[in-house]
Design an enzyme around this catalytic site. Structure first.
Site, PDB file in Angstrom:
ATOM      1  N   ASP A  20       0.825  -1.199   0.000  1.00  0.00           N
ATOM      2  CA  ASP A  20       0.000   0.000   0.000  1.00  0.00           C
ATOM      3  C   ASP A  20       0.865   1.257   0.000  1.00  0.00           C
ATOM      4  OD1 ASP A  20       0.953  -0.408   2.583  1.00  0.00           O
ATOM      5  OD2 ASP A  20      -1.010  -0.782   3.450  1.00  0.00           O
ATOM      6  N   ASP A  68      -8.063  -2.394  14.070  1.00  0.00           N
ATOM      7  CA  ASP A  68      -9.447  -2.613  13.622  1.00  0.00           C
ATOM      8  C   ASP A  68      -9.561  -3.796  12.661  1.00  0.00           C
ATOM      9  OD1 ASP A  68      -8.228  -1.598  11.380  1.00  0.00           O
ATOM     10  OD2 ASP A  68      -9.538   0.147  11.180  1.00  0.00           O
ATOM     11  N   HIS A  73      -7.688  -4.296   9.940  1.00  0.00           N
ATOM     12  CA  HIS A  73      -7.341  -4.061   8.526  1.00  0.00           C
ATOM     13  C   HIS A  73      -6.048  -4.778   8.142  1.00  0.00           C
ATOM     14  CE1 HIS A  73      -5.089  -0.245   9.847  1.00  0.00           C
ATOM     15  NE2 HIS A  73      -4.199  -0.842   9.088  1.00  0.00           N
TER      16      HIS A  73
HETATM   17  N1  LIG Z   1      -0.961  -0.122   6.235  1.00  0.00           N
HETATM   18  C1  LIG Z   1      -0.293  -0.604   7.389  1.00  0.00           C
HETATM   19  C2  LIG Z   1      -0.498  -2.080   7.492  1.00  0.00           C
HETATM   20  O1  LIG Z   1       0.183  -2.733   6.424  1.00  0.00           O
HETATM   21  C3  LIG Z   1       0.019  -2.519   8.838  1.00  0.00           C
HETATM   22  O2  LIG Z   1       0.057  -3.909   8.904  1.00  0.00           O
HETATM   23  C4  LIG Z   1      -0.904  -2.022   9.908  1.00  0.00           C
HETATM   24  C5  LIG Z   1      -0.379  -2.261  11.318  1.00  0.00           C
HETATM   25  O3  LIG Z   1       0.646  -1.375  11.635  1.00  0.00           O
HETATM   26  P1  LIG Z   1       1.724  -1.669  12.738  1.00  0.00           P
HETATM   27  O4  LIG Z   1       2.499  -2.826  12.266  1.00  0.00           O
HETATM   28  O5  LIG Z   1       2.560  -0.414  12.828  1.00  0.00           O
HETATM   29  O6  LIG Z   1       0.980  -1.942  13.996  1.00  0.00           O
HETATM   30  O7  LIG Z   1      -1.281  -0.702   9.695  1.00  0.00           O
HETATM   31  C6  LIG Z   1      -0.641   0.089   8.720  1.00  0.00           C
HETATM   32  O8  LIG Z   1      -1.472   1.156   8.618  1.00  0.00           O
END
Ligand SMILES: N[C@@H]1[C@@H](O)[C@H](O)[C@@H](COP(=O)(O)O)O[C@@H]1O
Length: 259
Positions: free
Chosen positions: A66, A135, A137
């Site tokens: 992304d 959440d 995602h």
């Molecule tokens: N777009 C990214 C994801 O690819 C990531 O897995 C997630 C968790 O982030 P983190 O690993 O910093 O907790 O959120 C982000 O916004």
């Protein structure tokens, strides 16, 4: 799904690095790379193995999941910059082997379609690393994303913008929009490696692994994939109801010793 509960975040990083190393040593490989804080330990481990163990990425390609819309690739928080600074510049990927979405594209839909075509032209992703948002995602597929979605522009939720504000000088600097591979796109990768550490991810992991397949938890779409390994530390596993089943080895070595 294979649920692998490991004692510490360092064990998660090492086990994920083992799976990536095994893939890369098998021959020319296409890796799917995630950003965020979760895979950083894994990338550190891979950099170390490159420096001291001769692990080479010269035959590998990589596709990012992304990108923020409106950040030029040179911006320090663009995922182009983040993955270069945290991983790819410290190993030996060939020039142009690391692909990302262009957050400044004039026509985001056209950029999304071209990106899908580039993944397909590379032969698809062999091994996709995934983190998970609080959440549920994956990539930037926020709750209520279509389970069959393709790469496209998305609006971030307030929760995700708050979660990611720590990477920016001001909370308002977090972009509202992103380009992300869709859940349908991600599910075409041949092996998915979902990583999570810490109590803050426990609820999302429980919903993703044990909840119904539902758009309210985008990561639950991974239940439809034939080859998923979920690597979690004890804290991220703390809300799983069926822990005993995942950890029962009946005296044999754990299945994850060779993902
Ligand atoms: N777009 C990214 C994801 O690819 C990531 O897995 C997630 C968790 O982030 P983190 O690993 O910093 O907790 O959120 C982000 O916004």
């Amino acid at each position: 799904m294979e649920i692998i509960i490991l004692p510490t975040p360092a064990d998660v990083a090492r086990t994920a690095a083992d799976a990536i190393e095994e893939q890369v040593r098998r021959g020319p490989s296409v890796l799917g790379l995630a950003t965020g804080s979760t895979p950083l330990g894994t990338y550190q481990e891979l950099i170390e193995r490159h420096r001291t163990g001769g692990l080479s990425f010269a035959q590998a390609q990589a596709f990012l999941l992304d990108e923020y819309v409106g950040l030029p690739s040179a911006h320090p928080q663009s995922y182009h910059s983040v993955i270069r600074d945290e991983f790819t510049a410290s190993v030996d990927f060939a020039a142009d082997a690391v692909h990302g979405l262009d957050g400044m594209a004039e026509d985001p839909q056209a950029e999304a379609e071209q990106y899908e075509a580039r993944i397909a032209a590379a032969g698809g992703v062999d091994l996709q690393i995934l983190g998970i948002g609080t959440d549920g995602h994956v990539g930037f597929n926020e709750p209520m994303s279509s389970l069959g979605s393709r790469t496209r522009i998305k609006t971030l939720t307030r929760q995700t913008r708050q979660d990611n504000a720590r990477f920016f000088d001001h909370a308002d600097d977090v972009p509202d929009h992103v380009l992300t591979q869709g859940l349908g796109t991600i599910r075409e990768a041949r092996h998915l490696l979902l990583l999570a550490m810490g109590e803050a991810k426990a609820e999302a992991i429980a919903a993703a692994v044990e909840g119904p397949v539902a758009a309210i938890c985008p990561a639950s779409a991974l239940q439809l994939h034939p080859h998923v390994s979920v690597l979690v530390d004890e804290a991220a596993a703390s809300r799983l109801a069926h822990r005993d089943y995942y950890t029962d080895t009946f005296g044999r070595k754990p299945a994850w010793q060779g993902l």
